[in-house]
Design an enzyme around this catalytic site. Structure first.
Site, mmCIF file in Angstrom:
data_model
loop_
_atom_site.group_PDB
_atom_site.id
_atom_site.type_symbol
_atom_site.label_atom_id
_atom_site.label_comp_id
_atom_site.label_asym_id
_atom_site.label_seq_id
_atom_site.Cartn_x
_atom_site.Cartn_y
_atom_site.Cartn_z
ATOM 1 N N ASN A 11 11.762 -11.238 6.944
ATOM 2 C CA ASN A 11 10.721 -10.219 7.018
ATOM 3 C C ASN A 11 9.762 -10.692 8.108
ATOM 4 O O ASN A 11 8.903 -11.538 7.865
ATOM 5 C CB ASN A 11 10.029 -10.096 5.666
ATOM 6 C CG ASN A 11 8.953 -9.033 5.658
ATOM 7 O OD1 ASN A 11 8.618 -8.464 6.696
ATOM 8 N ND2 ASN A 11 8.396 -8.780 4.489
ATOM 9 N N ARG A 93 14.133 -6.851 7.010
ATOM 10 C CA ARG A 93 13.271 -5.743 6.619
ATOM 11 C C ARG A 93 12.787 -5.067 7.904
ATOM 12 O O ARG A 93 12.210 -5.712 8.774
ATOM 13 C CB ARG A 93 12.073 -6.268 5.840
ATOM 14 C CG ARG A 93 11.126 -5.152 5.507
ATOM 15 C CD ARG A 93 9.886 -5.662 4.811
ATOM 16 N NE ARG A 93 9.049 -4.528 4.464
ATOM 17 C CZ ARG A 93 7.717 -4.530 4.564
ATOM 18 N NH1 ARG A 93 7.097 -5.615 4.990
ATOM 19 N NH2 ARG A 93 7.032 -3.474 4.225
ATOM 20 N N HIS A 182 7.448 1.266 1.717
ATOM 21 C CA HIS A 182 7.740 0.496 0.488
ATOM 22 C C HIS A 182 8.983 1.036 -0.212
ATOM 23 O O HIS A 182 9.170 0.859 -1.421
ATOM 24 C CB HIS A 182 6.588 0.590 -0.548
ATOM 25 C CG HIS A 182 5.319 -0.100 -0.160
ATOM 26 N ND1 HIS A 182 4.089 0.410 -0.505
ATOM 27 C CD2 HIS A 182 5.084 -1.253 0.491
ATOM 28 C CE1 HIS A 182 3.138 -0.405 -0.066
ATOM 29 N NE2 HIS A 182 3.728 -1.417 0.546
ATOM 30 N N HIS A 210 3.423 1.139 -6.780
ATOM 31 C CA HIS A 210 3.542 -0.161 -6.101
ATOM 32 C C HIS A 210 2.142 -0.529 -5.609
ATOM 33 O O HIS A 210 1.635 0.047 -4.643
ATOM 34 C CB HIS A 210 4.529 -0.039 -4.927
ATOM 35 C CG HIS A 210 4.632 -1.294 -4.108
ATOM 36 N ND1 HIS A 210 5.754 -2.095 -4.097
ATOM 37 C CD2 HIS A 210 3.749 -1.896 -3.284
ATOM 38 C CE1 HIS A 210 5.552 -3.128 -3.300
ATOM 39 N NE2 HIS A 210 4.337 -3.025 -2.792
ATOM 40 N N LEU A 211 1.518 -1.477 -6.305
ATOM 41 C CA LEU A 211 0.127 -1.828 -6.002
ATOM 42 C C LEU A 211 0.037 -3.275 -5.542
ATOM 43 O O LEU A 211 -0.083 -4.190 -6.356
ATOM 44 C CB LEU A 211 -0.748 -1.620 -7.252
ATOM 45 C CG LEU A 211 -0.585 -0.275 -7.987
ATOM 46 C CD1 LEU A 211 -1.411 -0.254 -9.264
ATOM 47 C CD2 LEU A 211 -0.961 0.885 -7.080
ATOM 48 N N ARG A 243 -7.111 -0.700 3.430
ATOM 49 C CA ARG A 243 -6.894 0.656 3.964
ATOM 50 C C ARG A 243 -7.545 1.691 3.053
ATOM 51 O O ARG A 243 -7.487 1.558 1.827
ATOM 52 C CB ARG A 243 -5.397 0.968 4.060
ATOM 53 C CG ARG A 243 -4.697 0.176 5.137
ATOM 54 C CD ARG A 243 -3.193 0.477 5.138
ATOM 55 N NE ARG A 243 -2.467 -0.760 5.328
ATOM 56 C CZ ARG A 243 -1.252 -1.001 4.849
ATOM 57 N NH1 ARG A 243 -0.611 -0.081 4.166
ATOM 58 N NH2 ARG A 243 -0.666 -2.156 5.070
ATOM 59 N N ASP A 284 -9.272 -8.720 -2.702
ATOM 60 C CA ASP A 284 -8.403 -9.313 -3.713
ATOM 61 C C ASP A 284 -8.828 -8.801 -5.098
ATOM 62 O O ASP A 284 -9.969 -8.994 -5.516
ATOM 63 C CB ASP A 284 -8.523 -10.846 -3.650
ATOM 64 C CG ASP A 284 -7.464 -11.515 -4.507
ATOM 65 O OD1 ASP A 284 -7.249 -11.059 -5.652
ATOM 66 O OD2 ASP A 284 -6.864 -12.488 -4.033
ATOM 67 N N GLY A 332 1.717 -7.117 -6.707
ATOM 68 C CA GLY A 332 0.678 -8.068 -7.137
ATOM 69 C C GLY A 332 -0.329 -7.515 -8.134
ATOM 70 O O GLY A 332 -0.555 -8.104 -9.193
ATOM 71 N N VAL A 333 -0.943 -6.378 -7.825
ATOM 72 C CA VAL A 333 -1.932 -5.792 -8.732
ATOM 73 C C VAL A 333 -1.242 -5.157 -9.938
ATOM 74 O O VAL A 333 -1.622 -5.381 -11.089
ATOM 75 C CB VAL A 333 -2.797 -4.740 -7.989
ATOM 76 C CG1 VAL A 333 -3.744 -4.040 -8.953
ATOM 77 C CG2 VAL A 333 -3.563 -5.383 -6.839
ATOM 78 N N GLY A 334 -0.200 -4.376 -9.680
ATOM 79 C CA GLY A 334 0.485 -3.658 -10.756
ATOM 80 C C GLY A 334 1.087 -4.590 -11.797
ATOM 81 O O GLY A 334 1.083 -4.298 -12.991
ATOM 82 N N GLU A 392 11.781 -7.079 -3.465
ATOM 83 C CA GLU A 392 12.285 -6.432 -2.249
ATOM 84 C C GLU A 392 13.336 -7.291 -1.548
ATOM 85 O O GLU A 392 14.295 -6.771 -0.999
ATOM 86 C CB GLU A 392 11.110 -6.148 -1.299
ATOM 87 C CG GLU A 392 10.226 -5.032 -1.806
ATOM 88 C CD GLU A 392 8.854 -4.995 -1.152
ATOM 89 O OE1 GLU A 392 8.005 -5.823 -1.549
ATOM 90 O OE2 GLU A 392 8.633 -4.159 -0.277
HETATM 91 P P1 ADP Z 1 1.631 -7.682 -0.471
HETATM 92 O O1 ADP Z 1 1.345 -6.218 -0.342
HETATM 93 O O2 ADP Z 1 0.941 -8.515 0.555
HETATM 94 O O3 ADP Z 1 3.092 -8.023 -0.708
HETATM 95 P P2 ADP Z 1 1.272 -8.478 -3.256
HETATM 96 O O4 ADP Z 1 2.224 -7.527 -3.887
HETATM 97 O O5 ADP Z 1 1.582 -9.926 -3.292
HETATM 98 O O6 ADP Z 1 0.854 -8.060 -1.798
HETATM 99 O O7 ADP Z 1 -0.148 -8.243 -3.964
HETATM 100 C C1 ADP Z 1 -1.258 -8.964 -3.530
HETATM 101 C C2 ADP Z 1 -2.452 -8.577 -4.360
HETATM 102 O O8 ADP Z 1 -2.151 -8.726 -5.757
HETATM 103 C C3 ADP Z 1 -3.612 -9.515 -4.130
HETATM 104 O O9 ADP Z 1 -4.424 -9.053 -3.101
HETATM 105 C C4 ADP Z 1 -4.357 -9.480 -5.443
HETATM 106 O O10 ADP Z 1 -5.390 -8.531 -5.330
HETATM 107 C C5 ADP Z 1 -3.360 -8.965 -6.439
HETATM 108 N N1 ADP Z 1 -3.152 -9.940 -7.526
HETATM 109 C C6 ADP Z 1 -2.329 -11.010 -7.532
HETATM 110 N N2 ADP Z 1 -2.433 -11.670 -8.701
HETATM 111 C C7 ADP Z 1 -3.346 -11.007 -9.445
HETATM 112 C C8 ADP Z 1 -3.899 -11.193 -10.764
HETATM 113 N N3 ADP Z 1 -3.533 -12.211 -11.533
HETATM 114 N N4 ADP Z 1 -4.812 -10.297 -11.178
HETATM 115 C C9 ADP Z 1 -5.193 -9.279 -10.414
HETATM 116 N N5 ADP Z 1 -4.722 -9.048 -9.184
HETATM 117 C C10 ADP Z 1 -3.804 -9.895 -8.700
#
Ligand code: ADP
Length: 408
Positions: A11, A93, A182, A210-211, A243, A284, A332-334, A392
């Site tokens: 990637n 990718r 995505h 996808h968050l 964004r 974050d 990450g968020v989801g 992915e």
């Molecule tokens: P990318 O889009 O760069 O692949 P990710 O899917 O890794 O990103 O998601 C990154 C985001 O996930 C981080 O910016 C953070 O806000 C969020 N994140 C990661 N771990 C946690 C957690 N334990 N609680 C809340 N948010 C989180």
């Protein structure tokens, strides 16, 4: 044809390369890593070999070629030589495949030229993806290189979802339409959600959220994407880390004419200085949740704007699909932010949507259901709410491997 079972997934970004070496016999990670700050005086390579113990090396990587050679060196040190016949393919990718690339595609000169032709619609991503392919080809010219496109899963969207309501001639001349991104994640997660429900993907309708740093929603009907929140570029849709997501296009004219900002400045503002970062100074979600708990009003507002947009998309995609079997939170968020999942689904019992607080608070890296077993829905069918980790890289490896093994 190679009898190898390993796939190297690359990637490539403008100044970074992420990689994973995956054995397709069991989907296991042989190694993974990241090269950062390529082209800068102080670069960094972080490599995690099989079994853990990550290694970090700080050195300059003048270009992507140097970075990939260093990665090859790290892999060789673990006995995972890139010259090995074990390696069956390299999967890349590629962000934008336009309308032409609807499937994973074996890279040829002609394919590369076509990806290059798409640079005007993906100026931030496709040049780096092309560089990644070129350096990998130079390293192993004999090996199949497979491009897997972020847009591919969305190319089957109905025309009424893909069209912006603007002059058709102008739109067609400049290839302005909704492509979506995505896609590899939405495809992987929608299938994994069907598996979690014990059903065939063809039988289920799923809303995938996808968050990550970037974020997008998609409506998947019977395994096919029928709507997604990103458009011509990954700027449209949900509120993201940096964004804005959806804004009135008039904002751009206003900032230019009245605010005196140049087009490049507005581009930078909406892509890199907006979203959660623009609203509260942090992008974050962990930081935003922490600050909100301490009563920070800016962080609280950022959270509320983020969640409000998410709820609007859940409602909109419910209407698009007509029947929703599952909502899947991922990235990450989801996968990690229970408060986001709770707030995005709160008060939607009448739509058959709810999250069980105890199930929602369990931390796990496995796909899991977080909706209550019993729910008073007022007649609406019950929707399964799930957390489904995305992968992915595994999906890219699978698609690349399937292509070189079967030609399909
Ligand atoms: P990318 O889009 O760069 O692949 P990710 O899917 O890794 O990103 O998601 C990154 C985001 O996930 C981080 O910016 C953070 O806000 C969020 N994140 C990661 N771990 C946690 C957690 N334990 N609680 C809340 N948010 C989180």
């Amino acid at each position: 044809m190679s009898e190898g079972t390993r796939v190297l997934v690359l990637n490539a970004g403008s100044s970074s390369v992420k990689y994973q070496l995956i054995d397709m016999l069991d989907g296991s990670r042989q190694a993974s890593g990241l090269v950062e700050r390529i082209g800068e005086p102080a670069g960094r390579l972080v490599h995690t070999p099989p079994g853990g113990q990550r290694r970090e090396s700080l050195q300059a990587f003048p270009d992507h070629g140097a970075a990939l050679k260093a990665v090859a060196g790290e892999l060789a040190a673990d006995g995972l030589d890139l010259d090995s016949p074990e390696l069956a393919a390299i999967g890349h990718r590629v962000v934008h495949g336009g309308l032409r690339f609807t499937e994973p595609t074996l890279v040829t000169d002609e394919v590369l030229a076509e990806i290059r032709r798409l640079i005007p619609v993906a100026p931030l991503h496709n040049p780096a993806n092309i560089t990644g392919i070129e350096v990998a080809r130079a390293l192993r010219p004999d090996l199949p290189q497979v491009a897997v496109f972020d847009t591919a899963f969305h190319t089957g969207m109905p025309e009424h979802a893909a069209r912006y309501a603007i002059d058709r001639q102008v739109a067609d001349e400049h290839r302005v339409r909704r492509y979506g991104f995505h896609g590899t994640s939405h495809q992987y997660v929608s299938r994994a959600t069907a598996r979690l429900l014990g059903k065939d993907p063809a039988e289920v309708n799923v809303i995938v959220l996808h968050l990550g740093n970037g974020g997008s929603a998609s409506a998947v009907a019977g395994g096919r994407c029928v709507e997604t929140s990103m458009g011509l570029t990954p700027l449209e849709g949900l509120v993201m880390g940096t964004r804005s997501g959806d804004v009135d296009a008039g904002v751009v004219f206003h900032l230019h004419r009245v605010g005196g900002l140049s087009v490049d400045e507005i581009d930078d503002l909406l892509n890199r200085r907006s979203g959660l970062l623009g609203l509260c100074g942090d992008n974050d979600m962990r930081e935003i949740l922490r600050r909100s708990e301490e009563g920070d009003a800016d962080a609280r507002l950022a959270f509320e704007v983020y969640v409000h947009r998410l709820r609007k998309y859940i409602g909109a995609y419910y209407a698009v699909l007509g029947r929703v079997d599952a909502i899947a939170f991922t990235a990450g968020v989801g996968e990690n932010a229970a408060p986001v999942r709770a707030a995005a689904t709160a008060g939607l019992e009448a739509l058959g949507i709810a999250v069980d607080p105890a199930l929602n608070s369990i931390r796990s890296d496995r796909a899991r259901v977080i909706s209550p077993e019993f729910l008073r829905t007022g007649g609406a069918p019950r929707v399964t709410v799930a957390v489904v980790p995305t992968d992915e890289e595994l999906e890219i490896a699978r698609q690349a491997f399937a292509l070189v093994r079967t030609g399909a």
